[in-house]
Design a protein around this motif. Sequence first.
Motif, PDB file in Angstrom:
ATOM      1  N   SER A   7       0.765   8.286  -3.615  1.00  0.00           N
ATOM      2  CA  SER A   7       0.249   8.904  -2.390  1.00  0.00           C
ATOM      3  C   SER A   7      -0.908   8.102  -1.818  1.00  0.00           C
ATOM      4  O   SER A   7      -1.019   7.926  -0.596  1.00  0.00           O
ATOM      5  N   LEU A   8      -1.780   7.605  -2.703  1.00  0.00           N
ATOM      6  CA  LEU A   8      -2.873   6.744  -2.248  1.00  0.00           C
ATOM      7  C   LEU A   8      -2.328   5.480  -1.587  1.00  0.00           C
ATOM      8  O   LEU A   8      -2.835   5.036  -0.552  1.00  0.00           O
ATOM      9  N   GLY A   9      -1.287   4.929  -2.188  1.00  0.00           N
ATOM     10  CA  GLY A   9      -0.675   3.739  -1.617  1.00  0.00           C
ATOM     11  C   GLY A   9      -0.114   3.995  -0.235  1.00  0.00           C
ATOM     12  O   GLY A   9      -0.276   3.184   0.688  1.00  0.00           O
ATOM     13  N   VAL A  10       0.534   5.157  -0.071  1.00  0.00           N
ATOM     14  CA  VAL A  10       1.080   5.528   1.236  1.00  0.00           C
ATOM     15  C   VAL A  10      -0.037   5.685   2.263  1.00  0.00           C
ATOM     16  O   VAL A  10       0.055   5.194   3.395  1.00  0.00           O
ATOM     17  N   GLY A  11      -1.126   6.356   1.861  1.00  0.00           N
ATOM     18  CA  GLY A  11      -2.242   6.565   2.779  1.00  0.00           C
ATOM     19  C   GLY A  11      -2.880   5.259   3.203  1.00  0.00           C
ATOM     20  O   GLY A  11      -3.189   5.060   4.390  1.00  0.00           O
ATOM     21  N   ILE A  12      -3.078   4.365   2.246  1.00  0.00           N
ATOM     22  CA  ILE A  12      -3.686   3.056   2.555  1.00  0.00           C
ATOM     23  C   ILE A  12      -2.775   2.246   3.470  1.00  0.00           C
ATOM     24  O   ILE A  12      -3.229   1.595   4.422  1.00  0.00           O
TER      25      ILE A  12
END
Length: 247
Positions: A7-12
């Motif tokens: 999810s962090l990767g998607v947000g970034i």
Amino acid sequence: MYNLLISLGVGIAVALLVKVAGFSIWAGLVPGILALVGAYVVLARRVASRVQALMTVVQKDLQSQPSSQKDAQARVDRAVKTLEQGLVYDKWQFLVGPELHSQIGMLKYMVKDHEGAKAAFAKGSTRNYMAKAMEGALYFQRKDFDAMKKAFESATKSGKKESIVWAAYAWCLLQNKDKEGALRVLARGVEENPKDEKLKGSLAQLQNDKRLKMKPYEPMWWQFGLEAPPPVMPPMGGRRMQFNTRR
């Protein structure tokens, strides 16, 4: 946990795409956060649905009356193996592993596999009040009263609205000749649940020097295995298994 990292990767990635499109990095902050939250919710629900599917299989297998102790043990063995399949999601989603270990511990406790139950409870969730209460009952039977109190106190924090937790705790204290402690526990239970007639009745029994009767807490009381059950046991699946994703 993998779901959070993804999810962090998607947000970034979303925030960087906004930056590449010619906007400032700050302009991408809000859509990046929204993408992070949205991805996490979707991934968490996917894991939760898969774990709940396993618990549904277990629930169906345990609902009918076992024909013998051997049959009960066989069902529990199958149920444990089914739940253990869900442990692969422990690295993917917070709280999955501890909750599954709690469920496994309760199953093993109910067929008197106390060593197995103890090991599972040690890895279990502090939020599962029934598992912590059963852990307290296990330590009561082993005469480890300090560990018993610690487990029951944990159960009363997460299950403060559950009368069976307070009553089982008080019953164990009474058996250890600690009537004052039992009175304090029931008084705390009534304070947390002022409309609970069962707890108020139990407190009145002790205040009037009468025996603490656990009949109002049946059938869940029999799952603790601390008193001889009636001739016909309630189904092992008396408490529905349900997995809820906590975020």
